[in-house]
Design a protein around this motif. Structure first.
Motif, PDB file in Angstrom:
ATOM      1  N   LEU A 403       0.819  -1.212   0.000  1.00  0.00           N
ATOM      2  CA  LEU A 403       0.000   0.000   0.000  1.00  0.00           C
ATOM      3  C   LEU A 403       0.857   1.268   0.000  1.00  0.00           C
ATOM      4  N   ALA A 404       2.094   1.171   0.453  1.00  0.00           N
ATOM      5  CA  ALA A 404       3.131   2.206   0.251  1.00  0.00           C
ATOM      6  C   ALA A 404       2.767   3.570   0.833  1.00  0.00           C
ATOM      7  N   PHE A 405       2.197   3.603   2.023  1.00  0.00           N
ATOM      8  CA  PHE A 405       1.895   4.896   2.653  1.00  0.00           C
ATOM      9  C   PHE A 405       3.174   5.675   2.923  1.00  0.00           C
ATOM     10  N   ASP A 406       4.244   4.979   3.332  1.00  0.00           N
ATOM     11  CA  ASP A 406       5.510   5.663   3.631  1.00  0.00           C
ATOM     12  C   ASP A 406       6.060   6.382   2.411  1.00  0.00           C
ATOM     13  N   ALA A 407       5.820   5.823   1.224  1.00  0.00           N
ATOM     14  CA  ALA A 407       6.289   6.487   0.005  1.00  0.00           C
ATOM     15  C   ALA A 407       5.577   7.823  -0.182  1.00  0.00           C
ATOM     16  N   HIS A 408       4.271   7.866   0.108  1.00  0.00           N
ATOM     17  CA  HIS A 408       3.548   9.140   0.019  1.00  0.00           C
ATOM     18  C   HIS A 408       4.088  10.137   1.039  1.00  0.00           C
ATOM     19  N   ALA A 409       4.381   9.641   2.246  1.00  0.00           N
ATOM     20  CA  ALA A 409       4.900  10.526   3.276  1.00  0.00           C
ATOM     21  C   ALA A 409       6.249  11.103   2.869  1.00  0.00           C
ATOM     22  N   GLU A 410       7.071  10.288   2.163  1.00  0.00           N
ATOM     23  CA  GLU A 410       8.390  10.744   1.722  1.00  0.00           C
ATOM     24  C   GLU A 410       8.291  11.740   0.577  1.00  0.00           C
ATOM     25  N   GLY A 412       5.450  13.446  -0.747  1.00  0.00           N
ATOM     26  CA  GLY A 412       4.589  14.614  -0.535  1.00  0.00           C
ATOM     27  C   GLY A 412       3.798  14.980  -1.769  1.00  0.00           C
ATOM     28  N   HIS A 413       3.332  16.252  -1.793  1.00  0.00           N
ATOM     29  CA  HIS A 413       2.453  16.695  -2.874  1.00  0.00           C
ATOM     30  C   HIS A 413       3.261  17.151  -4.082  1.00  0.00           C
ATOM     31  N   GLY A 414       2.849  16.714  -5.272  1.00  0.00           N
ATOM     32  CA  GLY A 414       3.418  17.225  -6.510  1.00  0.00           C
ATOM     33  C   GLY A 414       4.817  16.728  -6.821  1.00  0.00           C
ATOM     34  N   ALA A 420      12.145   7.519  -4.675  1.00  0.00           N
ATOM     35  CA  ALA A 420      11.642   7.175  -3.345  1.00  0.00           C
ATOM     36  C   ALA A 420      12.218   5.843  -2.894  1.00  0.00           C
ATOM     37  N   MET A 421      12.394   5.675  -1.579  1.00  0.00           N
ATOM     38  CA  MET A 421      12.965   4.442  -1.041  1.00  0.00           C
ATOM     39  C   MET A 421      12.128   3.231  -1.445  1.00  0.00           C
TER      40      MET A 421
END
Length: 494
Positions: A403-410, A412-414, A420-421
């Motif tokens: 689901l890769a929530f950490d990737a979104h946190a890393e 961010g927007h735009g 990404a890790m």
């Protein structure tokens, strides 16, 4: 004879492709009821011809009405026999990692079967033993294929009476995968069984877990011929699974409507399965289907048609209704060459094959020109299709990591995810990478020779043959097999 007990659990050490996607079923309960009434009427009122006195004697002894070669079957008797067949079974390969399971959600794939001709690039010619051996090596080298099959091409430069020995020896020594037995005659079947006993350590070993699969075709409409039945008697008695297959081209070997062809297919397949259970109760069988249609303008067989796809989907639903493993599908095409037509017609058959969840898929790779030709380039193209479909029909694994929530946190927007890790940890394996397709830009594609799909496939199969390594085999076993072939060839006058 002691009934055979066959398990319904895939061997844990084997590479078994499991398709747990939902099955695409198109027959309503009312439609199934009409098909059920249709096959019952066919076997009761028209009957099925068995061109073998041994077969008709078995049916007569079981209380069925026999007139000459025609057996009029009680549908309830047929269903009683069908219920004896296992819902699934294992077939052992001499390399346990290549053993397969037939039944349930498992799918296994074999190469093309039966063509007398071979296409290599622009050349179409008679098949030879050298071609046969090359196809066997290629089938070994592509992991997506579970078997080279049986008659991958007809070796026309070998004696007719003994070529089954050469083909079986090639399958046993050049591959360590499951192989198919010869069905030209009962004598040929006995030879295959004898060679199987040598390879696997005796009759008891091959009866405990089968080692070969054999194709017995019905001479549609509604006739089982003596030579095929002789082979059926041998394989069933030895507890080797047999694919009982109606060979139906609608408009020629059945009426032109799909429902009529399905009714005929059920009657033919179930009558053959009933005979197999009379020969040896509990012997493994496969509900076979080879269903397409002819061109009503020319009379030529056609493949990859919408009608054959519909029939294929229906067959899966019907086989599950009777609780039987089933065979159908393949990379079928009417095209003479490995062109766009060959590709889209093959996919028109392979896609419903996966949607239906066929357990044993013959003609998976290499089929050209309505089955008259085994094509080297087409085999590679079909293996590419199979790999992609197997990937597509493997269920998604959904968990916290994917689901890769950490990737979104890393990110961010735009932002972007290239660095990404989550991406860096997975970029080598996150997407399927085709071995045949080209995704080069135009300029690079031109610099590399402007090769089309068939040309790239030609490069790949030649490279695979150069890299091929023959699977190891105990030298004493190899010598015994070769001695058997030499002796039998001499006894057959070749």
């Amino acid at each position: 004879m002691t009934p055979l007990t066959v398990n319904d659990v895939p061997p844990p050490e084997a590479r078994v492709f499991v398709n747990r996607m939902p099955r695409y079923e198109i027959l309503s309960p009312d439609a199934m009821a009409l098909l059920d009434a249709g096959w019952r009427r066919l076997v009761t009122e028209i009957g099925v011809e068995f061109m073998s006195e041994r077969a008709t004697a078995l049916f007569a002894a079981a209380g069925q009405r026999v007139e000459g070669h025609t057996v009029f079957l009680d549908p309830e008797f047929v269903l009683e026999q069908v219920a004896r067949a296992p819902r699934g079974f294992d077939v052992q390969a001499r390399n346990p990692q290549h053993s397969i399971h037939l039944g349930g959600d498992s799918m296994a794939f074999g190469a093309v079967y039966g063509p007398p001709f071979v296409r290599e690039g622009d050349t179409r010619r008679d098949g030879t033993m050298a071609d046969y051996e090359r196809f066997a090596r290629l089938s070994q080298s592509f992991s997506v294929l579970d078997s080279a099959g049986g008659v991958v091409c007809e070796p026309n430069d070998t004696p007719l009476d003994s070529r089954h020995l050469d083909m079986t020896l090639a399958l046993m020594t050049l591959t360590d995968k499951v192989f198919m037995g010869n069905v030209v005659s009962g004598e040929n079947a006995r030879d295959v069984i004898a060679m199987s006993e040598i390879l696997f350590g005796g009759r008891e070993a091959i009866e405990a877990t089968p080692v070969s699969i054999s194709l017995v075709n019905c001479n549609s409409p509604l006739r089982w011929d003596d030579r095929m039945l002789d082979a059926l008697f041998e394989y069933a008695a030895a507890a080797q699974p047999v694919v009982l297959t109606p060979f139906i081209l609608m408009g020629a070997m059945s009426p032109v409507t799909v429902p009529a062809a399905l009714v005929q297919q059920i009657a033919e397949a179930l009558s053959g399965i009933a005979l197999a259970q009379l020969i040896r109760p509990g012997c493994p069988v496969v509900f076979g289907s080879f269903l397409s249609n002819i061109d009503m303008q020319s009379g030529s067989p056609t493949f990859g048609t919408p009608e054959s796809g519909v029939g294929l989907l229906c067959t899966g639903q019907i086989a599950r209704h009777f609780g039987l493993p089933f065979r159908t599908g393949g990379g079928l095409t009417s095209s003479q060459v490995p062109d766009a037509q060959a590709g889209y017609e093959a996919l028109m058959t392979l896609l419903p094959t996966f949607l239906a969840g066929a357990n044993w898929v013959m003609h998976s790779a290499g089929w050209l020109e309505g089955g008259l030709v085994a094509g080297y380039e087409k085999l590679v193209i079909d293996c590419q299709l199979l790999e992609m479909l197997q990937h597509e029909f493997t269920p998604l694994e959904i968990d916290e990591a994917s689901l890769a929530f950490d990737a979104h946190a890393e990110v961010g927007h735009g932002g972007h995810f290239l660095g990404a890790m989550h991406t860096m940890e997975r970029f080598r394996t996150c997407f399927y990478r085709p071995f045949l397709s080209s995704s080069e830009n135009y300029e690079r594609w031109v610099r590399n020779g402007s090769q089309d799909t068939a040309e790239r496939a030609g490069t790949i199969w030649r490279q695979r043959l150069e890299e091929y390594e023959q699977p190891p085999l105990d030298e004493a076993v190899r010598a015994e097999l070769e001695e058997f072939v030499v002796r039998r060839r001499r006894e057959l006058g070749d």
